[in-house]
Design a protein around this motif. Structure first.
Motif, PDB file in Angstrom:
ATOM      1  N   ARG A 114      18.406 -10.782  -7.485  1.00  0.00           N
ATOM      2  CA  ARG A 114      19.476 -11.036  -6.504  1.00  0.00           C
ATOM      3  C   ARG A 114      18.897 -11.006  -5.092  1.00  0.00           C
ATOM      4  N   ASP A 115      18.549  -9.837  -4.597  1.00  0.00           N
ATOM      5  CA  ASP A 115      18.025  -9.789  -3.226  1.00  0.00           C
ATOM      6  C   ASP A 115      16.643 -10.442  -3.173  1.00  0.00           C
ATOM      7  N   HIS A 154      19.170   1.425  -0.529  1.00  0.00           N
ATOM      8  CA  HIS A 154      18.722   0.033  -0.626  1.00  0.00           C
ATOM      9  C   HIS A 154      18.016  -0.265   0.692  1.00  0.00           C
ATOM     10  N   HIS A 169      15.329  -2.177   3.278  1.00  0.00           N
ATOM     11  CA  HIS A 169      14.544  -3.383   3.604  1.00  0.00           C
ATOM     12  C   HIS A 169      13.315  -2.969   4.410  1.00  0.00           C
ATOM     13  N   ASN A 173      12.190  -6.061   0.253  1.00  0.00           N
ATOM     14  CA  ASN A 173      12.876  -4.814  -0.107  1.00  0.00           C
ATOM     15  C   ASN A 173      11.835  -3.760  -0.466  1.00  0.00           C
TER      16      ASN A 173
HETATM   17 ZN    ZN Z   1      19.450  -6.255   0.727  1.00  0.00          ZN
END
Ligand code: ZN
Ligand code: KIV
Length: 538
Positions: free
Chosen positions: A18-19, A209, A211, A245
């Motif tokens: 997804r990311d 989560h 980055h 990420n």
């Molecule tokens: Zn993200």
């Protein structure tokens, strides 16, 4: 503490699909996504975030297929904005999973509220509650419902805590704290996580989560674990938007290598599968790994200086804090010869992290034996390249029947190709500033009139798969259609593999063409980002 996570473990939530896939140009086909999901299941992550079903029909189908086919206790998550339509699509896509996991989000920072959502704090809070309750009502008590406050690290902490309290009351079982723009610093982030844990940690799992815009994603994630977070959202190779990420392999290996810093805590990840996962993701997305990347870079376990080599030979502990074997790098390199059997090949592939059987094993076996004829030694890297090549196969509407090229020092090259395009045989020849350029020009001329577009090459890379003058060349191209332009244009990668680099270049170009054409006609069930939806992705 964390009610949904067994004590002593950190839940590994992988968001590569997804990311990670949101990294510009990392688009995967549905079949490629499924291949990555299978590898993530072998890696034994706890949750696979498979995509963002509302983004496009292709995304929806890819998530649903992964949800249907992923077994063995791994949860499958889908992302949704707190906006009518999104959560319903996400629920529809994941409800077939053994363990569905709904992930809803809304931005909470004043910057995002004012400039992106044009909402007040109260409105955002109401939407957050509404869609968490909706998920809980539709999916029942036992399903994981996760809420993310996008841009949490730049949100007013008092408001953030108010939002987390409210969504837990509405039924969220996990609250995620995204450092969306990679702004946080470890000590400060750990403190924020500690406050959230103190508020809701008894009733919900606290997740992070991070980055990597400041290169701190892994550090922030680990600080969060020390502050009580029990779910970490990570990607293989640290793939993701902008600088990416937090990297799965770095976080997992830090937990394993420094037990005193994370007392009584670990992950269920099968770390010996890390190298296979890293290579597969790199191959399919076309994002090569920098040689000095921690854990999975080509030099991560290489010792160049004499002093280091001497130390490692005497005792690896002198310069190695973890063993290459613990991340799935096998010590042996020479693997297969002309006389090797299928069983031997299957065992070797298993050692390299790939379970291959039936027709796929037969095909790889044939290719490996042909390769053993063409070059002296077939190495682990050669075998991995063959497996990865198959994982990226796409239905071919354009196939190459023949090619020739002439090239000499100082002059232009002339290339000629014959291809079939949707069943029609077409030939073309043209000149170029080198053999590959001439052949690509000839392909463009042959297919352009039939397809209505030709590929625009945006990247071309070549590397030797193994050492030696007879090594196979692996070519990576990245292309878009000449009829598309702008930031949201569909971009795909293609690979070719051969001991002849011109042939590998042509093969890579055709794979990319077939992916672009397949996405257009729907034969490659694209999980690609459609241009309009791309703007909407988080
Ligand atoms: Zn993200
Ligand atoms: O970075 C982010 O904020 C996200 C959320 C949707 C979790 O990806």
């Amino acid at each position: 503490m964390s009610p949904g996570v067994p004590s002593g473990t950190v839940r590994i939530f992988d968001t590569t699909l997804r990311d990670g896939e949101q990294a510009p140009g990392a688009g995967l086909t549905a079949a490629e996504k499924l291949e990555v999901a299978r590898q993530l299941a072998r890696l034994r992550v706890d949750v696979i975030e498979a995509g963002f079903p509302a983004a496009s029909p292709g995304d929806f189908e890819a998530v649903q297929r992964i949800a249907r086919e992923t077994k063995g206790g791994v949860a499958v998550a889908a992302l949704a904005r707190c906006r009518d339509g999104d959560p319903q699509r996400a629920i529809e896509a994941i409800r077939v999973a053994e363990r569905p996991h709904l992930h809803v989000f809304i931005a909470t920072s004043d910057i995002h509220l004012a400039h992106k959502l044009r909402m007040t704090r109260e409105q955002a809070l109401a939407e957050a509650r509404r869609w968490v309750s909706h998920g809980r009502e539709r999916l029942g008590q036992d399903v994981e419902i996760e809420f993310s406050a996008e841009d949490a690290s730049r949100t007013d902490p008092d408001f953030l805590l108010q939002v987390y309290g409210a969504v837990v009351e509405a039924g969220a079982s996990t609250v995620n704290i995204p450092d969306t723009v990679g702004y946080a610093i470890p000590a400060e982030f750990g403190e924020l996580v500690g406050r959230v844990v103190a508020l809701v940690g008894r009733d919900a799992t606290v997740s992070v989560h991070c980055h990597n815009d400041l290169g701190l994603a892994t550090a922030n994630t680990l600080a969060a674990v020390q502050a009580g977070a029990r779910q970490v959202e990570v990607t293989v190779n640290g793939l993701g938007e902008r600088a990416g990420n937090a990297s799965l392999e770095e976080v997992v290996m830090a937990l394993r290598t420094r037990p005193t810093q994370f007392p009584q805590l670990g992950s269920g990840v099968q770390t010996e599968q890390i190298t296979a996962a890293s290579r597969l993701v790199s191959y399919l997305t076309g994002f090569t790994i920098q040689p000095n990347k921690a854990i999975v870079g080509g030099n991560a376990f290489a010792h160049e200086s004499g002093i280091h080599q001497d130390g490692v030979i005497k005792n690896p502990l002198t310069y190695e804090i973890m063993t290459p074997q613990s991340v799935g790098l096998s010590g042996s390199q020479l693997t297969i010869g002309k006389l090797s059997g299928r069983k031997g090949l299957q065992g070797k592939l298993r050692e390299l992290g790939h379970d291959v059987e039936g027709e796929a094993l037969d095909a790889i076996y044939r290719e490996a034996i042909a390769l053993a004829d063409a070059k002296k030694e077939v190495t682990d890297s050669d075998l991995l390249a063959l497996v990865e090549q198959r994982a990226a196969e796409v239905p071919a509407s354009v196939s190459l029947l023949g090619w020739s090229v002439t090239s000499s020092g100082g002059g232009r090259s002339t290339g000629a190709v014959t291809v079939t395009v949707a069943g029609e045989e077409r030939s073309a020849d043209t000149t170029g500033n080198g053999p590959v350029n001439a052949l690509y020009g000839a392909v463009d001329q042959a297919i352009g009139p039939v397809l209505g577009w030709h590929p625009v090459l945006t990247a071309y890379e070549i590397r030797a798969v193994s050492a030696g003058e007879d090594a196979q060349g692996q070519v990576l191209v990245r292309c878009r259609r000449s009829s598309d332009s702008g930031a949201g244009a569909l971009a795909v990668s293609g690979h070719g593999l051969s001991t002849n680099i011109i042939e590998a270049s042509l093969e890579a170009y055709l794979v990319a063409i077939n992916k672009l054409h397949g996405a257009e006609i729907g034969s490659v069930r694209a999980a690609f980002v459609a241009p309009a939806a791309a703007q909407e992705k988080p």
